[in-house]
Write a protein that holds these residues in place. Structure first.
Motif, PDB file in Angstrom:
ATOM      1  N   GLY B 372      44.881 -53.040  -8.453  1.00 36.14           N
ATOM      2  CA  GLY B 372      46.163 -52.468  -8.828  1.00 36.14           C
ATOM      3  C   GLY B 372      45.962 -51.362  -9.850  1.00 36.14           C
ATOM      4  N   PRO B 373      46.991 -50.561 -10.072  1.00 34.61           N
ATOM      5  CA  PRO B 373      46.847 -49.425 -10.983  1.00 34.61           C
ATOM      6  C   PRO B 373      46.696 -49.862 -12.441  1.00 34.61           C
ATOM      7  N   VAL B 374      46.372 -48.892 -13.275  1.00 33.84           N
ATOM      8  CA  VAL B 374      46.165 -49.139 -14.709  1.00 33.84           C
ATOM      9  C   VAL B 374      47.367 -49.832 -15.327  1.00 33.84           C
ATOM     10  N   GLY B 375      47.097 -50.822 -16.165  1.00 35.23           N
ATOM     11  CA  GLY B 375      48.168 -51.459 -16.926  1.00 35.23           C
ATOM     12  C   GLY B 375      49.099 -52.304 -16.084  1.00 35.23           C
ATOM     13  N   HIS B 535      37.595 -51.897  -9.392  1.00 33.88           N
ATOM     14  CA  HIS B 535      38.215 -50.876  -8.556  1.00 33.88           C
ATOM     15  C   HIS B 535      37.303 -50.462  -7.425  1.00 33.88           C
ATOM     16  N   ARG B 536      36.103 -51.006  -7.463  1.00 33.40           N
ATOM     17  CA  ARG B 536      35.125 -50.442  -6.547  1.00 33.40           C
ATOM     18  C   ARG B 536      35.061 -51.214  -5.227  1.00 33.40           C
ATOM     19  N   LEU B 537      34.507 -50.530  -4.274  1.00 37.49           N
ATOM     20  CA  LEU B 537      34.593 -51.041  -2.911  1.00 37.49           C
ATOM     21  C   LEU B 537      33.826 -52.322  -2.608  1.00 37.49           C
ATOM     22  N   ARG B 569      51.890 -51.603  -0.004  1.00 36.44           N
ATOM     23  CA  ARG B 569      51.373 -50.892  -1.170  1.00 36.44           C
ATOM     24  C   ARG B 569      49.851 -50.868  -1.186  1.00 36.44           C
ATOM     25  N   PHE B 573      47.329 -47.756  -1.214  1.00 33.95           N
ATOM     26  CA  PHE B 573      46.306 -47.639  -2.238  1.00 33.95           C
ATOM     27  C   PHE B 573      44.949 -47.384  -1.591  1.00 33.95           C
ATOM     28  N   GLN B 576      44.826 -44.062   0.241  1.00 33.09           N
ATOM     29  CA  GLN B 576      44.659 -42.991  -0.729  1.00 33.09           C
ATOM     30  C   GLN B 576      43.182 -42.781  -1.041  1.00 33.09           C
ATOM     31  N   GLN B 577      42.510 -43.891  -1.259  1.00 37.06           N
ATOM     32  CA  GLN B 577      41.086 -43.868  -1.560  1.00 37.06           C
ATOM     33  C   GLN B 577      40.316 -43.233  -0.404  1.00 37.06           C
ATOM     34  N   ILE B 580      40.905 -39.444  -0.041  1.00 38.50           N
ATOM     35  CA  ILE B 580      40.068 -38.663  -0.951  1.00 38.50           C
ATOM     36  C   ILE B 580      38.676 -38.509  -0.353  1.00 38.50           C
ATOM     37  N   THR B 581      38.172 -39.619   0.168  1.00 36.53           N
ATOM     38  CA  THR B 581      36.857 -39.587   0.793  1.00 36.53           C
ATOM     39  C   THR B 581      36.814 -38.588   1.949  1.00 36.53           C
ATOM     40  N   LEU B 583      38.820 -36.063   2.452  1.00 36.37           N
ATOM     41  CA  LEU B 583      38.949 -34.709   1.910  1.00 36.37           C
ATOM     42  C   LEU B 583      37.585 -34.178   1.488  1.00 36.37           C
TER      43      LEU B 583
END
Lengths: 626, 587
Positions: B372-375, B535-537, B569, B573, B576-577, B580-581, B583
């Motif tokens: 999940g995102p920060v915080g 956060h890692r795969l 969600r 998430f 999105q990851q 980026i890859t 891209l």
């Protein structure tokens, strides 16, 4: 104490002589600005000693002149004199207490500010070697001890010495023979003092050592309290602490025994002296060789004679502690800042932001040799563990372990570059050198063509915005943490920037938003929040050069995409150096530098480097193979 | 507060009483001495004066020897227990601190605790050492000297003591002033230590932003305040002590004048007159002492109050009186859990709670990844499992039993936890990994070595000169960030936990190693309930269940493929990851 305690031995092993000429001379240097005050204090002390010495003599006169001769007017006027001296004594005490407090406090203030200011100028290398707890002790306890020396110690000693001298003079003046009888015994004090001196000194040294261990252990445990709880270590910690604490107690007990023996000896000597005066003096009075009043005054003086000596012995430990403290404080003040501003710094107006590394070699000093990434990690949570500052494996051979070897590259104004490489390759070191936290061993670093060693450090750093991988949050408000006390930055500006980097979302959720206080080291913030805050902080200073040191390494994908967005805007028109493991950051930069084992292996754009199928290509594969 | 002073007094009552006894002996001798001189003066005119004087001299010396021994013993009996009390308070403080929960340490500055544990305890000790000693001294003198004086001459005694009733009022007023000012001084002292501690710990930031000058002036400001406060206390003291001395000296003057007239008139003897002046001198000391005692007492009670603040802090998280004893299976359930943190100092809670209505079931033996995102509350969530915090709403259950019903120690013993912040003690590596083990048996050592190997730090340790005995910290070796993190993972494993929690502790470990460690764990410890924040795969690869959190709430739960299929969600998430890859690949 158990074997574990060994690791809590600290630096405080300086023994401390009672009097050290060089140290005293230096300490007196701090009195210099207050010479007039100091002289006044000494004068007042002298005056009060005189007042004190007059007392018994006056009583003697009242007996001899007033009472024995039945002279009531004389009695009346002598009493009036006594009254005026009493009033004078009150006045002197009142003034001298204030003067002494002023002197002690001012000197303490100067020393403390001086020490703190000096520490601000020390390089990171120094802080790597010196645990935070130790430095705090210097600034608080050691300075406190020195302040005692100035406010109480020195003047009391002066007072006591003057008192002893005054007593001897007055007594000799009254009756030389009786003085010799009374004081012959006092000479025995010399061997007794020598005998106890060594023992008391050792006991007190032990006390201080044990106290330092208590402090170190306590600091470490508060920092690690969570781990203690998670691993049910409470009992063992308590046991260890009890051991150290008990050691301290035992050292204290030894000091009482020696102290008590000394006091006991002085008491006995005093009684013997007075006994002698009773016999010899009394006999003389009954022979009419001396007057009754003189004898009574003499008795009083003999009674008082041992007080200042006892007092001097009490001050002994104060002096010893003060000398040890002085030595430690001066040791810090004498440690030169390794990185200093040049004598004639080249003024640095608004820079364009060109950076050039010319054949740079660098090795971390062997006594704190450590991979740079480990060093960074160390600072991550700003823990106060006393053990955490000195780093690295001891390097056995003397050849410097170069972390950077012959690094040469240049960055054009407004250009953005990324530095990539595996952990420990030396990426972070490049930033440490550019911001002059350390100086290069060979080669040089130029900004706008000027060697950075020719610049004022503060000017150099003001041009840079640095986002550290490890985020340090100061106590205070969120706003304080963004502006760091720079009053020129407005709340509006902060809001704007926070908004820019998406830090506004969590800040605005805090009870008092920008004026909300943050807990020590930001413990109530998540890592990501801390990093966003740090990002805001860097941008608030509108730097020409932006440095991001792995700032994105533990932020989740979504937040990172926010930051990527911000980075894109921020690096525009600004020289930027970014260290990131994440390739998403890299896509925004103009060029990429690949550092491998301290050497610059590849330079180029993302695509160029991929085509090359070299180290970068492998790094890329490594990151994305999952 | 007085009660607290009494508690420690009672603990060493016998010694203190002995101390008082010796002190009384010493004082009585001191009080007899003027009488000897009185007789000596009065006997001067006798024909055999020298031989009488010799006897007086011998008696005086003999008493002096007794007095000397007595001084030794009362020191032992007064100061000895005072140090014992300091030791006890420090131990109690330390032990109490260990029971306090994380909330307390979030609210309190380390420097502040440190200064209470050292300088405040010392101030309290002074009460038992100097305070009580001088106080007892005072009482003996005040009770005996006037009595003797009365016996010698009633009229002169009354005259000489006429000024004394003014004292209590004066002393009380001054005492209050000193007390209040001293408390402020102690607070500022703590402020100075906190300020410098922060500055040194954050020196890199200070330098990065060229904030040295601002820091210096900030420090000067506090320092200035400290000086002012100290001077203001000196101002009180400068009136206090001299005035007491003045009153005493004025009393001596009364004796000199009226006593002198009496001697001239023949109503009292020379000796009595001399004795009176000596006694007045002996009353001077208790009057000064009165001031000291008051100021010592004020200082130490201010300090005791500050210590009391720590002792008064309640351990919020404690074991129940009758805990459920049970070996854990490792099934965890969050039932409607909410958590709101307490802020620092007066500020109470964050507007948004850290956790809200979390419902989550983790079956025993499964591996769960929390993402999940920060915080979003990931760390807050897992902190609840070993009860670092208690939920402010709802409950957390393990094997169907509310955590609050387990014994705290038992519970934590079965949970291996590697927190985000690396913390190692300045002890050996062995002790750091085997944290909590009391005596190391062969099997313990084995377990430590195995855990280190599993965490991929075994080889690193073997490479050190002292291997597992290598000391960490100042006097020893320091490790790299990655090595430290792996040691904390080994530490969590060495407990042989039923539940393993890894809170984002791979940050300094490279992805490959992370992958290897996780794979290893799965094969070696198949029935371990594992919760990982990362956060890692590689995590996605090993997790049976993925919990996706946002804003303190669990948004989605399920396996990686389930969640992807749900297109919610988490899928966003993840996509999105991947985007980026992709891209990256295109460019």
């Amino acid at each position: 104490m158990s074997g574990h305690g060994k690791s809590y031995h600290l630096d405080d092993e300086i023994l401390g002589k009672v009097y050290d000429h060089t140290l005293m001379k230096r300490l007196f240097g701090y009195v210099r600005p207050y010479y007039a005050v100091f002289a006044l204090a000494l004068f007042l002390v002298l005056l009060s000693t005189v007042c004190f010495l007059i007392g018994p003599a006056l009583t003697g006169s009242i007996i001899d002149i007033g009472i024995k001769q039945k002279n009531v007017p004389a009695l009346y006027s002598l009493c009036a004199l006594y009254l005026s001296i009493t009033v004078l004594s009150w006045l002197i005490s009142f003034i001298s207490t204030n003067v002494l407090a002023y002197l002690g406090q001012k000197i303490m203030f100067d020393l403390k500010s001086r020490l703190f200011a000096h520490l601000q100028n020390m390089s990171l290398r120094f802080f790597d070697k010196n645990p935070v707890g130790r430095l705090v002790t210097r600034v608080t306890n050691d300075i406190g001890t020195l302040s005692d020396l100035f406010s109480v110690g020195l003047v009391t000693v002066f007072n006591d010495v003057v008192m002893v001298a005054g007593l001897v003079v007055v007594m000799f003046w009254m009756d030389a023979y009786l003085t010799l009888v009374a004081l012959s015994i006092a000479l025995l004090l010399i061997p007794i003092t020598i005998f106890f001196k060594a023992k008391i000194r050792n006991a007190y040294r032990d006390i201080r050592l044990k106290l330092a261990q208590i402090n170190a252990y306590l600091a470490e445990n508060i920092a690690g309290i969570r781990v203690t709880k998670l691993f049910n270590r409470e009992n063992k910690n308590l046991e260890l602490f009890n051991d150290i604490n008990d050691g301290h107690f035992k050292a204290c007990r030894r000091s009482i025994i020696y102290d008590g023996s000394f006091v006991s000896s002085v008491t006995i000597l005093r009684a013997v002296s007075i006994g002698l005066v009773i016999y010899y003096g009394g006999s003389a009075v009954s022979d009419d060789t001396i007057k009754l009043g003189v004898w009574v005054a003499f008795l009083t003086y003999t009674m008082h004679f041992f007080n200042p000596i006892q007092d001097l012995a009490d001050k002994y430990t104060l002096f010893q502690a003060a000398m040890a403290s002085a030595e430690r404080v001066f040791k810090i003040l004498d440690t030169p800042a390794e990185i200093v501003d040049p004598e004639k710094p080249v003024p640095l107006p608004a820079i364009r932001g060109e950076i050039a590394f010319e054949n740079v070699w660098f090795a971390y000093p062997s006594d704190s040799d450590t991979p740079p990434d480990a060093r960074l990690n160390e600072l991550q949570f700003g823990q106060v563990t006393p053990g955490d500052a000195q780093e690295g494996f001891t390097v056995k051979d003397k050849t410097p372990l170069y972390v950077l070897k012959n690094i040469a590259f240049s960055v054009k104004a407004g250009e953005s570059i990324a530095i990539v490489g595996i952990t420990g390759s030396g990426k972070s070191t490049i930033i440490n050198l550019l911001s002059r936290f350390y100086d290069v061993d060979k080669g040089r670093i130029l900004i706008d063509g000027i060697d950075i060693r020719n610049l004022r450090q503060s000017e150099l750093r003001k041009q840079m915005g640095i986002v550290l991988q490890d985020v340090f949050i100061f106590s205070g408000t969120v706003l304080d943490n963004i502006c760091l006390g720079e009053k020129t930055i407005s709340l509006e500006k902060c809001r704007e920037i926070a908004n820019y980097v998406h830090a506004d979302t969590f800040i605005e959720q805090l009870p008092n938003q920008y004026n909300g206080s943050v807990a020590e080291r930001g413990v109530t913030f998540s890592t990501g929040q801390r990093q966003l805050l740090s990002f805001t902080r860097a941008l608030a200073f509108a730097p020409r050069i932006l440095i991001l040191d792995e700032a994105t390494s533990s932020i989740d994908v979504e937040t990172e995409s926010y930051i990527q967005d911000a980075i894109k805007k921020v690096i525009k028109g600004r020289t930027s150096i970014i260290i990131a493991h994440r390739l998403s950051t890299i896509k925004n930069v103009d060029r990429i530098l690949v550092i491998h084992h301290g050497e610059l292996k590849e330079i180029g754009t993302h695509q160029e480097l991929l085509d090359k199928q070299g180290i970068y290509y492998k790094l890329y594969k490594l990151q994305f193979k999952a | 507060m007085l009660k607290r002073f009494l508690i420690y007094f009672r603990r060493y009552k016998a010694q203190f009483l002995l101390g008082i006894l010796f002190l009384a002996i010493v004082d009585l001798i001191d009080i007899i001495q003027p009488l000897i001189i009185m007789y000596a003066v009065d006997d001067l005119s006798k024909p055999n004066a020298p031989s009488i004087l010799l006897w007086y001299a011998i008696i005086y010396m003999g008493l002096g020897v007794l007095q000397g021994r007595g001084r030794f013993w009362y020191r032992i009996f007064f100061f000895g227990p005072s140090y014992k009390i300091a030791r006890d308070i420090r131990n109690e403080l330390f032990s109490h601190l260990q029971t306090l929960s994380s909330n307390y340490f979030n609210r309190t500055y380390t420097g502040d605790i440190m200064s209470r544990a050292t300088s405040d305890i010392e101030a309290v000790r002074q009460f038992y050492a100097m305070g009580m000693f001088i106080g007892a001294d005072l009482i003996v003198y005040v009770l005996t000297v006037p009595v003797i004086m009365f016996f010698l001459n009633v009229k002169l005694t009354l005259l000489s003591l006429v000024l004394l009733p003014a004292l209590p009022f004066f002393v009380n007023r001054m005492g209050n002033l000193i007390h209040n000012r001293f408390k402020k001084i102690q607070e500022t002292a703590a402020e100075i230590s906190t300020y410098s501690q922060e500055n040194f710990a954050g020196i890199r930031v200070v330098k990065s932003f060229a904030q040295e000058e601002n820091q210096k002036s900030g420090f000067k400001q506090i320092n200035d305040k400290y000086v002012d406060q100290n001077l203001s206390i000196a101002k009180v003291e400068s009136v206090f002590s001299p005035t007491l001395q003045f009153i005493a000296a004025a009393s001596v003057l009364i004796v000199l004048y009226f006593g002198g007239k009496e001697v001239i008139g023949g109503t009292i003897s020379d000796g009595t007159f001399v004795a009176f002046t000596l006694y007045m001198g002996r009353l001077l000391w208790p009057m000064m002492a009165l001031g000291w005692t008051i100021s010592i007492f004020q200082r130490s009670s201010a300090s005791m109050q500050r210590l009391q603040e720590i002792f008064g802090a309640k351990a919020e998280i404690i074991s129940p009186p009758q805990p459920v004893a049970k070996k854990l299976e490792g099934a965890i359930e969050f039932k409607n859990v909410g958590l709101a943190y307490q802020g620092l100092g007066s500020e109470n809670t964050q507007k948004e709670p850290a956790l809200q209505g979390v419902n989550l079931k983790i079956p025993a033996g499964k591996t769960v990844a929390i993402m999940g995102p920060v915080g979003c509350g990931k760390t807050s969530l897992i902190n609840l499992i070993p009860r670092l915090f208690d939920p402010t709403e709802g409950s957390v259950l393990i094997d169907g039993v509310d955590l609050r019903q387990y014994d705290l120690g038992d519970l934590r013993k079965q949970i291996g936890f590697a927190p985000q912040d690396v913390f190692l003690f300045s002890e050996s590596i062995k002790e750091n990994i085997g944290l909590g083990i009391q005596d190391y048996k062969e099997s313990d050592i084995q377990r430590i070595v195995t855990s280190a190997k599993l965490s991929m730090v075994g080889a690193d340790i073997e490479g050190l000169p002292g291997k597992y005995e290598t000391l960490l910290g100042e006097r020893g070796v320091n490790l790299s960030g990655g090595q430290k993190q792996r040691i904390t993972i080994a530490r969590a494993l060495a407990k042989k936990p039923k539940i393993l929690i890894l809170d984002d502790c791979f940050a300094s470990v490279d992805v490959d190693t992370e992958s290897l460690i996780l794979d290893e764990f799965q094969s070696v410890l198949p029935d371990l309930t594992t919760i990982i924040i990362s956060h890692r795969l590689p995590v996605v690869k090993v997790a049976d269940i993925i919990v996706f959190m946002e804003k303190g709430q669990v948004v989605e739960t399920g396996s990686h493929s389930e969640l992807l299929a749900r297109k919610g969600r988490y899928a966003d998430f993840y996509r999105q990851q991947q985007l980026i890859t992709d891209l990256e690949k295109i460019e």
